[in-house]
Design an enzyme around this catalytic site. Structure first.
Site, PDB file in Angstrom:
ATOM      1  N   ASN A 156      46.861  42.268  44.897  1.00 36.13           N
ATOM      2  CA  ASN A 156      46.045  42.699  43.758  1.00 36.13           C
ATOM      3  C   ASN A 156      46.786  43.811  43.027  1.00 36.13           C
ATOM      4  OD1 ASN A 156      44.102  43.461  41.942  1.00 36.13           O
ATOM      5  ND2 ASN A 156      42.453  43.637  43.438  1.00 36.13           N
ATOM      6  N   ASN A 161      40.951  43.567  36.369  1.00 36.78           N
ATOM      7  CA  ASN A 161      40.473  42.192  36.151  1.00 36.78           C
ATOM      8  C   ASN A 161      39.700  41.641  37.349  1.00 36.78           C
ATOM      9  OD1 ASN A 161      42.435  41.329  38.043  1.00 36.78           O
ATOM     10  ND2 ASN A 161      43.963  40.976  36.438  1.00 36.78           N
ATOM     11  N   ASP A 162      39.351  42.514  38.300  1.00 35.96           N
ATOM     12  CA  ASP A 162      38.605  42.048  39.472  1.00 35.96           C
ATOM     13  C   ASP A 162      37.213  41.550  39.097  1.00 35.96           C
ATOM     14  OD1 ASP A 162      40.769  42.731  40.939  1.00 35.96           O
ATOM     15  OD2 ASP A 162      39.855  44.410  41.992  1.00 35.96           O
ATOM     16  N   GLY A 195      40.886  38.664  44.407  1.00 33.34           N
ATOM     17  CA  GLY A 195      41.426  39.629  43.455  1.00 33.34           C
ATOM     18  C   GLY A 195      42.930  39.643  43.299  1.00 33.34           C
ATOM     19  N   ASP A 197      46.518  38.660  41.851  1.00 32.98           N
ATOM     20  CA  ASP A 197      46.778  38.329  40.456  1.00 32.98           C
ATOM     21  C   ASP A 197      48.280  38.303  40.155  1.00 32.98           C
ATOM     22  OD1 ASP A 197      47.378  41.101  40.372  1.00 32.98           O
ATOM     23  OD2 ASP A 197      45.332  41.574  39.760  1.00 32.98           O
ATOM     24  N   ASP A 368      50.845  18.166  41.108  1.00 33.46           N
ATOM     25  CA  ASP A 368      49.875  17.925  42.163  1.00 33.46           C
ATOM     26  C   ASP A 368      49.523  16.436  42.262  1.00 33.46           C
ATOM     27  OD1 ASP A 368      47.940  19.130  44.082  1.00 33.46           O
ATOM     28  OD2 ASP A 368      46.449  18.340  42.689  1.00 33.46           O
ATOM     29  N   GLU A 397      53.997  15.833  44.510  1.00 32.68           N
ATOM     30  CA  GLU A 397      53.381  15.815  45.833  1.00 32.68           C
ATOM     31  C   GLU A 397      53.019  14.378  46.226  1.00 32.68           C
ATOM     32  OE1 GLU A 397      49.501  17.718  48.142  1.00 32.68           O
ATOM     33  OE2 GLU A 397      49.353  17.079  46.049  1.00 32.68           O
TER      34      GLU A 397
END
Length: 656
Positions: A156, A161-162, A195, A197, A368, A397
């Site tokens: 974090n 921005n939490d 949190g 980032d 993905d 993947e």
């Protein structure tokens, strides 16, 4: 009179200068196209901007606005022309085909949407100059080792921005924003936001580089405005927005820029197969076939889920029913399946990928669930990117333990059906499983180390083995330390082996300190646990070593030594591979290029063993001095080697 004459002369002079400036300004307007009244009347326009100088000079704009289908768009900008306007099934969309001439200059222009009632709606659009030539976008390769990060769980770096409660407004790229559904963090809940980032990754770039990693693959950073479980990033609700809980697009650019300065590459995790069920377009779908099984969604009926029979992509006997069940079925109920056979959806996804490459300056893409979308589209998607960026890299993947399926998706594969994926790299789940089984099993003719040996022998099937991605674990499976039942020596053996193979290795964050999921094996929330030291107040800090056990510190230093040797080892990057069938619990592999030979020996014996080196004479090491990469000790390669303990031995002929 003289003052009046002087004043008149001054006025004429000023007027002349003013006229000259206006003339030059008018000329500059004509050349740079910047003098416009900027307007942002449209609800959405995507891509958000574009660039001049692409090989493909066509661009398709998605326009979203109330009753925009009743408007006629006009553009007055040198080099840009509207070739076709497409109506959607929803009256609130237009798709506009543009042609951008080769010599078009960068600049801004207005798109005017004229309604029959005389109303004009205006949107300013920008064509940018490209930051660097397409050839300079260098992708990851066998000289790299990727550090895989789940960003919410790594560090974090920005507590502001939490909790993000912004309910409306415009973000830094001009898009309207809405209130986030899962806005607060809760580190006690394994499936909530914690949190971590982008700033947290930036803050610890030195640690990642010092460990010996040369690239970072971050799980998706795009907005996941879902009611729950949004931390992982794979249920995008906006394909053009960085999730504000991770930071801003400027933070993402900063991460990329600082990595380039360090000689590192940033790999973006993208999803072409599905979106999140709270994606903005789900409330007003453009076409009746924008999604697969869209009728179920519109009738609020239970979605048809994928049968996950990935072999139907290659199976020459597969039924149409099974093929459709595989590609069209939804992955889960929260992830609507996108229909890439819709040509507008197809262009949207391709342009989105290119937009991120240019905007961020990416060093690769990880795609993905590669076998799940329409495979003809995926070939076109990868081909379109590689056509623009010939030195770029994409890994797809394919979670399969069958090398035939893994190899099918790699560019250059000799497929019976003629399919060419244009995909440089696929993922080696087969070799990952073989390595775990080999170290967990007792030694016999067909169990134990022979699993590694025979697994590597399957490389004859791959078009380019060194471009396949290998890994001990990832964000979707139990940690390697858990898979190996908490055996530290076996974990070191697995890591050293995978890092010396002709492959592109990927290591999941925390592997270096033996992070595990013993409490709930296989539980995703626990697998993706917080990296110690990433949050202020953590009692353990793995970045500094404070609070780590001696065993954790030893593993961290072990991996650091292997990675930093590998970073400059041409023999591992591109050398010849020779391995010898396991014998009496010992398996030897050699990587050779010119004057550098790297020796990797795996020994599962708990008692001392004398290894006969004459068996390896063809490698031409007799009488040479080799250095142990971990301990630094030197040995002379003669007739025998006394191995006192179980584990791996890494030797090199290269001097320090």
């Amino acid at each position: 009179m003289k003052p009046l004459i002087s004043l008149l002369i001054l006025y004429v002079f000023a007027f002349t200068i003013s006229c000259k400036e206006q003339t030059n300004s008018t000329f500059n307007k004509k050349e740079t196209h910047v003098s416009i009244e900027e307007r942002n009347d449209i609800e959405r326009i995507e891509p958000l901007n574009w660039w001049v100088g692409f090989k493909n000079q066509e661009l398709q704009l998605l326009i979203k606005h109330t009753n925009i289908s009743k408007a006629t768009p006009e553009i007055n900008y040198s080099g840009v022309s509207i070739t076709k306007v497409h109506l959607a099934d929803s009256p609130n969309y237009l798709f506009i085909d543009l042609k951008i001439a080769k010599n078009t200059k960068a600049g801004k222009f207005n798109i005017t949407f004229k309604f029959k009632n005389g109303e004009d709606v205006i949107q300013t659009y920008q064509l940018k100059s490209r930051n660097k030539p397409a050839e300079d976008y260098k992708g990851f390769n066998s000289s790299d080792v990727l550090y895989l990060i789940t960003p919410d769980r790594f560090a974090n770096g920005d507590t502001s921005n939490d909790v993000f409660l912004k309910t409306s407004g415009i973000n830094e790229v001009g898009q309207k924003m809405s209130m986030l559904k899962e806005a607060t963090i809760n580190r006690k809940d394994d499936y909530a936001r914690h949190g971590g980032d982008i700033k947290g990754i930036i803050k610890h770039l030195d640690y990642i580089q010092d460990m010996g990693f040369t690239a970072i693959w971050s799980c998706p950073l795009l907005t996941n405005n879902m009611y729950k479980g949004s931390y992982h990033g794979y249920a995008m609700t906006d394909f053009y927005e960085i999730d504000p809980r991770f930071g801003t697009i400027n933070d993402y650019v900063e991460l990329s820029t600082k990595m380039v300065e360090k000689g590192m590459k940033l790999v973006m995790d993208q999803v072409a197969n599905h979106c999140g069920s709270e994606h903005w377009w789900m409330k007003d779908l453009p076409f009746k076939d924008w999604l697969n099984f869209q009728e179920c969604f519109e009738k609020k009926a239970k979605a048809t889920y994928s049968n996950h029979r990935r072999t139907s992509n290659q199976d020459i006997y597969a039924s149409t029913y099974d093929k459709k069940g595989m590609t069209d079925g939804w992955f889960v109920s929260e992830m609507p399946d996108l229909n890439q056979r819709n040509p507008f959806m197809a262009k949207y996804i391709i342009q989105n990928s290119i937009w991120w490459i240019e905007t961020i300056g990416l060093g690769g893409i990880r795609q993905d669930t590669y076998p799940y979308p329409d495979k003809a589209f995926m070939s076109n998607w990868a081909g379109s990117i590689m056509n623009e960026y010939p030195n770029f890299s994409i890994v797809g993947e394919e979670w399969s333990y069958n090398p035939l399926l893994i190899g099918y998706w790699q560019d250059g594969a000799n497929n019976k059906d003629g399919y060419n994926s244009n995909l440089k790299s696929s993922m080696d789940f087969a070799m990952q499983k073989n390595s775990i089984d080999a170290l967990n099993e007792e030694e016999s003719w067909d169990t134990g180390l022979v699993k590694m040996y025979e697994g590597l022998a399957n490389d004859f099937h791959y078009a380019s083995p060194k471009d396949i991605m290998i890994f001990p674990d990832n964000h979707d499976m139990s940690r390697v330390f858990t898979q190996l039942n908490g055996d530290v020596i076996n974990t070191k053996m697995a890591l050293s082996y995978l890092l010396t193979l002709p492959r592109i290795p990927q290591i999941y964050y925390g592997t270096e300190i033996l992070m595990h999921d013993f409490d709930k094996p296989g539980d995703h929330g626990l697998i993706r646990t917080d990296f110690p030291g990433g949050w202020d107040g953590d009692s353990v800090n793995a970045f500094t070593g404070e609070g780590l056990t001696e065993t954790q510190k030893d593993m961290q230093q072990y991996l650091k030594k292997v990675l930093n040797y590998r970073k400059t080892s041409k023999a591992i990057h591109e050398g010849k591979t020779i391995h010898f069938a396991p014998n009496k619990g010992v398996y030897a592999l050699f990587r050779v290029l010119e004057n550098e030979t790297v020796v990797h020996i795996l020994n599962k014996n708990t008692e001392p063993v004398e290894l006969d080196l004459l068996r390896f004479n063809e490698v031409d090491l007799k009488g040479k001095t080799l250095r142990n990469i971990i301990s630094g000790e030197s040995i002379i390669w003669n007739n025998t080697l006394n191995i006192k303990t179980k584990g791996s031995i890494l030797l090199t002929t290269k001097k320090e």
